[in-house]
Every structure is written in structure tokens, then in C-alpha cells.
Design an enzyme around this catalytic site. Structure first.
Site, PDB file in Angstrom:
ATOM      1  N   CYS A 182      26.797  37.437  38.352  1.00  0.00           N
ATOM      2  CA  CYS A 182      28.076  36.722  38.384  1.00  0.00           C
ATOM      3  C   CYS A 182      29.278  37.648  38.291  1.00  0.00           C
ATOM      4  CB  CYS A 182      28.124  35.692  37.262  1.00  0.00           C
ATOM      5  SG  CYS A 182      28.134  36.399  35.593  1.00  0.00           S
ATOM      6  N   CYS A 223      22.623  38.003  28.916  1.00  0.00           N
ATOM      7  CA  CYS A 223      23.645  36.974  28.728  1.00  0.00           C
ATOM      8  C   CYS A 223      23.051  35.763  28.016  1.00  0.00           C
ATOM      9  CB  CYS A 223      24.236  36.568  30.078  1.00  0.00           C
ATOM     10  SG  CYS A 223      25.616  35.414  29.959  1.00  0.00           S
TER      11      CYS A 223
END
Length: 345
Positions: A197, A100
Site C-alpha cells: 500500500c 502491519c
């Protein structure tokens, strides 16, 4: 100076936005929406979706700064979630936060910051950026418990030069929350998001099973010589170095994963090797021609291993044997400074 701040809706990035604003910079807050807004609303432990976007907008309004939401769901699924499931199906243990950071935050978002005419991208990562004789350097955060330098090894020298990390010198999270309270930010007491997440409920193996059912197929737990000790419920539930959930193989440790045969291979505790080969190397130094001494971390939270680094061969030779999980990062340090690293093969 115009600064783009990556705002996730949490206390860390909100404090960064506030500090940059107080320093007199023209701050533009940007939130990357990583999930469908409606589906993510109210999902406890999630990040960058639903309530988090609402919180980021409220913080921006409180500070009086511009705020934009960018739809990054497709890019996130391709670069992070897709790679996550694929890696587990192939017997590797991925690090989604590194991907990410690599592709979205310091790739797409940093590019957007430049398009907006910004001179810097500021994030809530707990790392320090210092200016050295050869340019920007990446260092561990003052708060060792929250240090995230291992997760940023893939940041390039150019990206690092453009980035700012105001929280790197904070002594602890209490100090960050105190800053949020001082600035009267509405997220001052908001709980931290969890490590992965996009897995706010259930387990990561559930996500992998939906995308790659073959990774959840049962198979055998065997010794190196092929003796069957027990059965497992999917290779995605295991990683090299794991000593739990081994059933009748209790007392052993996972030494490798044979994805093609759906086998978890175990050996005695203390097993390991000295040579670690890496792929996709990224170096934050001018690579020396000869091998050199440094320390490496094979997992985020472990103690560094003394080693010899041969950049030309993408080879790390540990002083003492250790288990290195394919897919994890091998990050090279010299004291507090990150020199670079790569993904373990």
C-alpha cells in the site's frame, strides 16, 4: 455488542461495517492514517490516507455510525516501512502486510478497541475464525483466490479470540461488491488497493533506495563457487527463488543474497534445501512435544509443501527440496487451519 471496525476506505472494510451494523451491533469505525494526509491525497493505489479517509468517513455517515481517524504514521514508519527497507538491505525479503497486521491492526488498533470498551475488532480480511475445542481457530477463507490466512499467522490466540472476519465465508469479491451495492455504499465500485500500500507509484526498490542507499548499490551476480556471471543494480531488486532480471546468468535462479559483499548468488533451476529454520514463531495450538506432520507455505501464493514440524527446534523439514527466502513467512497448515509459523532465517 460494541464492535470496532477497521475501516481503510475500501469496499471490503466498508461492507464489514455495514454487516456489523445490520446485525444490530454498536459499530465504531476507526481508520488508521498511515501517511501525511495532504501528500497522499489522490495517490492512486494507496491505502489508509487521503481519499481513503474521506471514503471511510462517507461510508460511516451513510451507515450512521461513529468514525474516528487515528494518526498512526509514526508507528507505521517504524514498524513497517523501516523494517521493510532494513530487511532488503540485509538481503531478506520482508512481508510488510504481516508486520502491519502484527503491530498496527492487531496490536495498536486492537488495544484501542479494548480501551473503547468494545467486545470485538472486525476487519475486512479474507479469513475464517472458528470456535474449536481449544478456543478460536484461524482458517483459510472460502474464496481461495483472496485468502489472506498466510498474512495473519502472527496473530496471537488472544487477538484471534477478540477478532471477527465477516468476509471469510463470502464466495468471491463479486458477492462483496453486491453487498456494498445493496447497502448503497459509495465505495461499491471502488478499485482494490494494491499489494504494497505504501508503494502506489514507482517500485518498492525506489522506496528502499531512499531509506537505505546501500541496498541499491551495484554488485556482482555470481555462482556458488564465486564465478562472476554479470552485474546487478542493487540487492533490493532480488529475492531468493527469482529467475528474472539475471542478465548473463539467465537460466539460473537466485539461491541466496550475500548482503555484506553485495553479491547475488545463483544456482541451477530446481536448487533448494529441505531444512527451513524460523524465527519469531507464533503458534495457534498447544505446541506438541514431539515433531508432527503438516503442510507449509513458504510464500503467500504457492502450493503447500508436506513437511515435518519440530516446534522445539524451530525447524521445518520439507519432504522435497525448495527455495525459502529469508524474511518471508513459513506458515504451517493442517487442511484449512493455520497452526502457526515464523519468519524464515
Amino acid at each position: 455488542m460494541r464492535v470496532v471496525v477497521a475501516m481503510s476506505g475500501g469496499v471490503d472494510s466498508s461492507v464489514v461495517a455495514g454487516l456489523m451494523h445490520e446485525a444490530g451491533h454498536e459499530v465504531i469505525g476507526v481508520t488508521l492514517q498511515l501517511y501525511d494526509h495532504g501528500a497522499a491525497t489522490g495517490r492512486k493505489g494507496a491505502c489508509c490516507a487521503g481519499q481513503d479517509i474521506h471514503d471511510a468517513r462517507n461510508v460511516a455517515d451513510r451507515l450512521g455510525i461513529a468514525h474516528y481517524v487515528i494518526d498512526a504514521e509514526a508507528a507505521f514508519r517504524a514498524a513497517v516501512i523501516g523494517d521493510f527497507a532494513e530487511s532488503y538491505a540485509e538481503g531478506r525479503t520482508p512481508v510488510p502486510c504481516v508486520r502491519c497486521n502484527q503491530h498496527l491492526k492487531f496490536g495498536d488498533l486492537l488495544g484501542l478497541a479494548r480501551d473503547l470498551g468494545a467486545e470485538a475488532l472486525a476487519t475486512g480480511h479474507y479469513v475464517r475464525r472458528e470456535d474449536g475445542p481449544e478456543g478460536a481457530e484461524l482458517h483459510r477463507a472460502v474464496d481461495a483466490r483472496r485468502d489472506q490466512s498466510w498474512f495473519l499467522f502472527a496473530t496471537t490466540r488472544d487477538q484471534l479470540a477478540f477478532s471477527r472476519f465477516p468476509l471469510g465465508t463470502m464466495p468471491d469479491k463479486d458477492a462483496v461488491r453486491a453487498e456494498a451495492a445493496r447497502m448503497n455504499l459509495p465505495v461499491a465500485e471502488k478499485p482494490d488497493s494494491q499489494d504494497i500500500c505504501f508503494v502506489p507509484s514507482g517500485t518498492y526498490a525506489d522506496i528502499v533506495a531512499k531509506l537505505r542507499p546501500d541496498a541499491a548499490a551495484p554488485g556482482e551476480i555470481v555462482t556458488e563457487d564465486g564465478a562472476v556471471l554479470d552485474r546487478h543494480q542493487g540487492i533490493a531488486r532480488y529475492t531468493v527463488g527469482q529467475a528474472k532480471r539475471l542478465g548473463a546468468a539467465s537460466g539460473h535462479v537466485v539461491t541466496r543474497i550475500d548482503a555484506a559483499r553485495r553479491r547475488i548468488v545463483v544456482g541451477p533451476r530446481g536448487a533448494g534445501g529441505r531444512e527451513v529454520r524460523i524465527a519469531e514463531p507464533n503458534w495457534l495450538i498447544d505446541p506438541p512435544a514431539a515433531p508432527f506432520r503438516a503442510s507449509v507455505k513458504l510464500r503467500a501464493g504457492e502450493t503447500p509443501h508436506p513437511a515435518e514440524i519440530d516446534i522445539a527446534r524451530n525447524l521445518v523439514t520439507l519432504d522435497t527440496p525448495a527455495l525459502a527466502a529469508p524474511g518471508q513467512a513459513c506458515v504451517v497448515y493442517r487442511e484449512s487451519r493455520v497452526l502457526g509459523g515464523g519468519f524464515i532465517l
